[in-house]
Design a protein around this motif. Structure first.
Motif, PDB file in Angstrom:
ATOM      1  N   MET A   1       0.837  -1.164   0.000  1.00  0.00           N
ATOM      2  CA  MET A   1       0.000   0.000   0.000  1.00  0.00           C
ATOM      3  C   MET A   1       0.889   1.236   0.000  1.00  0.00           C
ATOM      4  O   MET A   1       1.863   1.321   0.735  1.00  0.00           O
ATOM      5  N   HIS A   2       0.526   2.200  -0.825  1.00  0.00           N
ATOM      6  CA  HIS A   2       1.304   3.424  -0.957  1.00  0.00           C
ATOM      7  C   HIS A   2       0.670   4.516  -0.114  1.00  0.00           C
ATOM      8  O   HIS A   2      -0.491   4.861  -0.311  1.00  0.00           O
ATOM      9  N   LEU A   3       1.391   5.035   0.854  1.00  0.00           N
ATOM     10  CA  LEU A   3       0.898   6.127   1.681  1.00  0.00           C
ATOM     11  C   LEU A   3       1.478   7.444   1.207  1.00  0.00           C
ATOM     12  O   LEU A   3       2.642   7.530   0.866  1.00  0.00           O
ATOM     13  N   ARG A   4       0.671   8.474   1.199  1.00  0.00           N
ATOM     14  CA  ARG A   4       1.152   9.810   0.881  1.00  0.00           C
ATOM     15  C   ARG A   4       1.905  10.345   2.091  1.00  0.00           C
ATOM     16  O   ARG A   4       1.729   9.874   3.207  1.00  0.00           O
ATOM     17  N   HIS A   5       2.740  11.361   1.874  1.00  0.00           N
ATOM     18  CA  HIS A   5       3.578  11.845   2.977  1.00  0.00           C
ATOM     19  C   HIS A   5       2.747  12.339   4.151  1.00  0.00           C
ATOM     20  O   HIS A   5       3.130  12.165   5.298  1.00  0.00           O
ATOM     21  N   VAL A   6       1.577  12.939   3.908  1.00  0.00           N
ATOM     22  CA  VAL A   6       0.765  13.406   5.025  1.00  0.00           C
ATOM     23  C   VAL A   6       0.250  12.240   5.847  1.00  0.00           C
ATOM     24  O   VAL A   6       0.148  12.325   7.072  1.00  0.00           O
ATOM     25  N   GLU A   7      -0.067  11.130   5.193  1.00  0.00           N
ATOM     26  CA  GLU A   7      -0.505   9.945   5.922  1.00  0.00           C
ATOM     27  C   GLU A   7       0.656   9.353   6.710  1.00  0.00           C
ATOM     28  O   GLU A   7       0.483   8.922   7.847  1.00  0.00           O
ATOM     29  N   LYS A   8       1.846   9.343   6.114  1.00  0.00           N
ATOM     30  CA  LYS A   8       3.024   8.830   6.812  1.00  0.00           C
ATOM     31  C   LYS A   8       3.341   9.680   8.028  1.00  0.00           C
ATOM     32  O   LYS A   8       3.701   9.157   9.083  1.00  0.00           O
ATOM     33  N   ASP A   9       3.209  11.011   7.896  1.00  0.00           N
ATOM     34  CA  ASP A   9       3.486  11.903   9.013  1.00  0.00           C
ATOM     35  C   ASP A   9       2.596  11.564  10.204  1.00  0.00           C
ATOM     36  O   ASP A   9       3.067  11.485  11.336  1.00  0.00           O
ATOM     37  N   HIS A  10       1.301  11.360   9.956  1.00  0.00           N
ATOM     38  CA  HIS A  10       0.384  11.057  11.050  1.00  0.00           C
ATOM     39  C   HIS A  10       0.607   9.653  11.583  1.00  0.00           C
ATOM     40  O   HIS A  10       0.456   9.408  12.772  1.00  0.00           O
ATOM     41  N   ARG A  11       0.978   8.752  10.700  1.00  0.00           N
ATOM     42  CA  ARG A  11       1.249   7.393  11.154  1.00  0.00           C
ATOM     43  C   ARG A  11       2.475   7.388  12.056  1.00  0.00           C
ATOM     44  O   ARG A  11       2.530   6.636  13.028  1.00  0.00           O
ATOM     45  N   GLU A  12       3.461   8.229  11.755  1.00  0.00           N
ATOM     46  CA  GLU A  12       4.654   8.306  12.596  1.00  0.00           C
ATOM     47  C   GLU A  12       4.316   8.840  13.971  1.00  0.00           C
ATOM     48  O   GLU A  12       4.965   8.496  14.950  1.00  0.00           O
ATOM     49  N   ARG A  13       3.280   9.672  14.065  1.00  0.00           N
ATOM     50  CA  ARG A  13       2.867  10.184  15.379  1.00  0.00           C
ATOM     51  C   ARG A  13       2.321   9.059  16.252  1.00  0.00           C
ATOM     52  O   ARG A  13       2.294   9.178  17.460  1.00  0.00           O
ATOM     53  N   CYS A  14       1.881   7.994  15.636  1.00  0.00           N
ATOM     54  CA  CYS A  14       1.366   6.830  16.358  1.00  0.00           C
ATOM     55  C   CYS A  14       2.359   5.673  16.298  1.00  0.00           C
ATOM     56  O   CYS A  14       1.972   4.512  16.384  1.00  0.00           O
ATOM     57  N   CYS A  46      -5.490   6.002  18.214  1.00  0.00           N
ATOM     58  CA  CYS A  46      -4.506   7.033  17.886  1.00  0.00           C
ATOM     59  C   CYS A  46      -4.733   7.602  16.486  1.00  0.00           C
ATOM     60  O   CYS A  46      -4.635   8.802  16.272  1.00  0.00           O
ATOM     61  N   LEU A  47      -5.033   6.741  15.505  1.00  0.00           N
ATOM     62  CA  LEU A  47      -5.156   7.172  14.108  1.00  0.00           C
ATOM     63  C   LEU A  47      -6.493   7.824  13.769  1.00  0.00           C
ATOM     64  O   LEU A  47      -6.549   8.742  12.951  1.00  0.00           O
ATOM     65  N   THR A  48      -7.569   7.368  14.389  1.00  0.00           N
ATOM     66  CA  THR A  48      -8.912   7.818  14.017  1.00  0.00           C
ATOM     67  C   THR A  48      -9.091   9.342  14.071  1.00  0.00           C
ATOM     68  O   THR A  48      -9.659   9.914  13.139  1.00  0.00           O
ATOM     69  N   PRO A  49      -8.624  10.020  15.104  1.00  0.00           N
ATOM     70  CA  PRO A  49      -8.815  11.477  15.109  1.00  0.00           C
ATOM     71  C   PRO A  49      -8.197  12.169  13.886  1.00  0.00           C
ATOM     72  O   PRO A  49      -8.744  13.149  13.379  1.00  0.00           O
ATOM     73  N   TYR A  50      -7.079  11.659  13.400  1.00  0.00           N
ATOM     74  CA  TYR A  50      -6.457  12.257  12.226  1.00  0.00           C
ATOM     75  C   TYR A  50      -7.333  12.072  10.992  1.00  0.00           C
ATOM     76  O   TYR A  50      -7.479  12.972  10.179  1.00  0.00           O
ATOM     77  N   TYR A  51      -7.905  10.883  10.849  1.00  0.00           N
ATOM     78  CA  TYR A  51      -8.716  10.605   9.671  1.00  0.00           C
ATOM     79  C   TYR A  51     -10.075  11.279   9.715  1.00  0.00           C
ATOM     80  O   TYR A  51     -10.744  11.385   8.692  1.00  0.00           O
ATOM     81  N   ASN A  52     -10.491  11.736  10.864  1.00  0.00           N
ATOM     82  CA  ASN A  52     -11.740  12.488  10.978  1.00  0.00           C
ATOM     83  C   ASN A  52     -11.509  13.992  10.932  1.00  0.00           C
ATOM     84  O   ASN A  52     -12.456  14.758  11.028  1.00  0.00           O
ATOM     85  N   ASP A  53     -10.267  14.415  10.788  1.00  0.00           N
ATOM     86  CA  ASP A  53      -9.901  15.830  10.769  1.00  0.00           C
ATOM     87  C   ASP A  53     -10.084  16.399   9.354  1.00  0.00           C
ATOM     88  O   ASP A  53      -9.421  15.945   8.416  1.00  0.00           O
ATOM     89  N   ALA A  55      -9.089  19.139   8.002  1.00  0.00           N
ATOM     90  CA  ALA A  55      -7.852  19.724   7.459  1.00  0.00           C
ATOM     91  C   ALA A  55      -6.948  18.621   6.901  1.00  0.00           C
ATOM     92  O   ALA A  55      -6.344  18.783   5.835  1.00  0.00           O
ATOM     93  N   PHE A  56      -6.862  17.508   7.609  1.00  0.00           N
ATOM     94  CA  PHE A  56      -6.071  16.379   7.140  1.00  0.00           C
ATOM     95  C   PHE A  56      -6.660  15.821   5.846  1.00  0.00           C
ATOM     96  O   PHE A  56      -5.936  15.516   4.897  1.00  0.00           O
ATOM     97  N   TYR A  57      -7.991  15.721   5.788  1.00  0.00           N
ATOM     98  CA  TYR A  57      -8.667  15.245   4.583  1.00  0.00           C
ATOM     99  C   TYR A  57      -8.329  16.142   3.391  1.00  0.00           C
ATOM    100  O   TYR A  57      -7.997  15.650   2.312  1.00  0.00           O
ATOM    101  N   GLU A  58      -8.416  17.439   3.592  1.00  0.00           N
ATOM    102  CA  GLU A  58      -8.112  18.388   2.508  1.00  0.00           C
ATOM    103  C   GLU A  58      -6.665  18.274   2.053  1.00  0.00           C
ATOM    104  O   GLU A  58      -6.368  18.323   0.861  1.00  0.00           O
ATOM    105  N   GLU A  59      -5.754  18.127   2.993  1.00  0.00           N
ATOM    106  CA  GLU A  59      -4.338  17.997   2.656  1.00  0.00           C
ATOM    107  C   GLU A  59      -4.098  16.741   1.821  1.00  0.00           C
ATOM    108  O   GLU A  59      -3.393  16.775   0.810  1.00  0.00           O
ATOM    109  N   CYS A  60      -4.725  15.630   2.217  1.00  0.00           N
ATOM    110  CA  CYS A  60      -4.595  14.384   1.457  1.00  0.00           C
ATOM    111  C   CYS A  60      -5.211  14.538   0.067  1.00  0.00           C
ATOM    112  O   CYS A  60      -4.645  14.077  -0.927  1.00  0.00           O
ATOM    113  N   LYS A  61      -6.360  15.173  -0.003  1.00  0.00           N
ATOM    114  CA  LYS A  61      -7.046  15.352  -1.269  1.00  0.00           C
ATOM    115  C   LYS A  61      -6.217  16.192  -2.225  1.00  0.00           C
ATOM    116  O   LYS A  61      -6.047  15.836  -3.402  1.00  0.00           O
ATOM    117  N   LEU A  62      -5.651  17.294  -1.734  1.00  0.00           N
ATOM    118  CA  LEU A  62      -4.833  18.161  -2.586  1.00  0.00           C
ATOM    119  C   LEU A  62      -3.594  17.434  -3.087  1.00  0.00           C
ATOM    120  O   LEU A  62      -3.200  17.570  -4.252  1.00  0.00           O
TER     121      LEU A  62
END
Length: 89
Positions: A1-14, A46-53, A55-62
């Motif tokens: 699975m390929h993660l975008r850098h914003v997803e990797k950043d949040h995953r590293e927080r967890c 740990c991850l769910t709050p990021y995926y419900n954010d 701003a995070f959604y918009e960053e991933c979308k862009l």
């Protein structure tokens, strides 16, 4: 699975939860579903709050839209574009 850098950043927080869940899975083998419930819940918590954010959604979308635009222009998928070239030929 390929993660975008914003997803990797949040995953590293967890990373602690990811590490705990990974270790449990490796140690549990076929019984992962039963034995790793606690670690799985902690990781989701740990991850769910990021995926419900929003701003995070918009960053991933862009970032996704940018990658699609570059693919349309070059015809080369981002994964291949980002691979390093050999240093010696």
């Amino acid at each position: 699975m390929h993660l975008r850098h914003v997803e990797k950043d949040h995953r590293e927080r967890c990373s602690e939860q990811v590490e705990d869940f990974t270790k449990c899975c490796k140690d549990s083998g076929i019984l992962t579903v039963i034995k790793c419930r606690k670690e799985n819940s902690a990781l989701k918590g740990c991850l769910t709050p990021y995926y419900n954010d929003p701003a995070f959604y918009e960053e991933c979308k862009l970032e996704y839209l940018k990658e699609m635009e570059e693919f349309r222009e070059t015809g080369i998928p981002a994964k291949k574009r980002l691979q390093k070239l050999p240093t010696s030929m």
